[in-house]
Design a protein around this motif. Structure first.
Motif, short mmCIF file in Angstrom:
data_model
loop_
_atom_site.label_atom_id
_atom_site.label_comp_id
_atom_site.label_asym_id
_atom_site.label_seq_id
_atom_site.Cartn_x
_atom_site.Cartn_y
_atom_site.Cartn_z
N ALA A 266 0.83 -1.20 0.00
CA ALA A 266 0.00 0.00 0.00
C ALA A 266 0.86 1.26 0.00
O ALA A 266 0.56 2.23 -0.69
N LYS A 267 1.95 1.24 0.76
CA LYS A 267 2.83 2.41 0.79
C LYS A 267 3.50 2.64 -0.56
O LYS A 267 3.64 3.78 -1.01
N GLU B 130 -0.25 8.57 -6.57
CA GLU B 130 -0.51 9.99 -6.31
C GLU B 130 0.04 10.91 -7.40
O GLU B 130 -0.63 11.86 -7.79
N GLY C 70 -2.50 14.27 -1.30
CA GLY C 70 -3.06 13.33 -0.32
C GLY C 70 -4.35 12.71 -0.81
O GLY C 70 -5.38 12.80 -0.15
N TYR C 71 -4.28 12.07 -1.95
CA TYR C 71 -5.49 11.52 -2.56
C TYR C 71 -5.86 10.15 -2.03
O TYR C 71 -6.96 9.67 -2.28
N THR C 72 -4.96 9.49 -1.32
CA THR C 72 -5.23 8.15 -0.81
C THR C 72 -5.11 8.13 0.71
O THR C 72 -4.43 8.97 1.31
N ARG C 73 -5.77 7.16 1.31
CA ARG C 73 -5.74 6.97 2.77
C ARG C 73 -5.44 5.51 3.04
O ARG C 73 -6.02 4.62 2.42
N ILE C 74 -4.54 5.26 3.99
CA ILE C 74 -4.21 3.89 4.38
C ILE C 74 -4.75 3.66 5.78
O ILE C 74 -4.44 4.42 6.70
N LYS D 44 0.87 3.99 -2.99
CA LYS D 44 0.60 5.41 -2.76
C LYS D 44 1.61 6.27 -3.52
O LYS D 44 1.25 7.25 -4.18
N LYS D 45 2.89 5.89 -3.47
CA LYS D 45 3.93 6.63 -4.19
C LYS D 45 3.76 6.50 -5.70
O LYS D 45 4.17 7.38 -6.46
N ILE E 56 -6.36 0.45 1.49
CA ILE E 56 -5.98 1.72 0.86
C ILE E 56 -7.17 2.16 0.03
O ILE E 56 -7.78 1.36 -0.69
#
Length: 184
Positions: A41-42, A49, A93-97, A45-46, A113
């Motif tokens: 997920a991390k 985004e 900050g379009y995603t949330r984990i 995100k990179k 995510i």
């Protein structure tokens, strides 16, 4: 030298890692939320985004660049259509984990995510603060208590309205009160 050149390889060769991140990004765009391990997920995100930031400007070049990453026409249509319409004003900050615990088989840390502006539960305004009341042994429940408080408020309002309409009588002085108590 390879100073500062590190990222999570996720235990995969480069081609496998790129294909996996592309598939995960496509799934996230189409389904708005996916469940995966925290490490993936991390990295996702990179990966995602910058694509969303690029999609804010709808040009042929940006669509082709996004397609080079995602390799899915439906995901591109969704990204440049519905997703961007919701995140257009957001600066990042379009995603949330959200961490969900550990997987039973290998104890890997799992998470969800999601795209931030598509979670209906978190978008709702904060709930009104719950009124803390003491519970009585005699009371039958909230309905009786709420009716009683509503009636009490109504009678208080009526009493205030009546006192505002009627002129007040002069009050007795302290001397006259003392004389009345002496006489008795």
């Amino acid at each position: 030298m390879r100073h500062g050149k590190k990222f999570n390889h996720l235990g995969r060769k480069a081609a496998h890692r790129k294909a996996m991140l592309s598939n995960m990004a496509t799934s996230l765009i189409l389904h708005k939320r996916i469940s995966t391990t925290l490490a993936k997920a991390k990295e996702l995100k990179k990966y995602l985004e910058p694509l969303v930031t690029r999609a804010k400007e709808d040009t042929t070049h940006n669509r082709r660049m996004a397609f080079a990453y995602l390799k899915n026409k439906e995901a591109i249509i969704e990204l440049f259509g519905e997703v961007i319409s919701k995140v257009a004003t957001r600066p990042g900050g379009y995603t949330r984990i959200i961490k969900t615990g550990f997987r039973l088989g290998d104890n890997a840390e799992m998470c969800i995510i999601e795209l931030v502006d598509f979670n209906e539960l978190m978008l709702k305004d904060a709930k009104p603060a719950k009124k803390s009341t003491r519970r009585s042994r005699r009371g039958s429940g909230k309905s009786a208590g709420s009716e009683d408080t509503a009636k009490a408020e109504a009678t208080q309002e009526e009493a205030q309205a009546k006192t505002a309409e009627e002129p007040k009588a002069p009050e007795a002085s302290a001397d006259s009160v003392e004389e009345e108590t002496d006489n008795k």
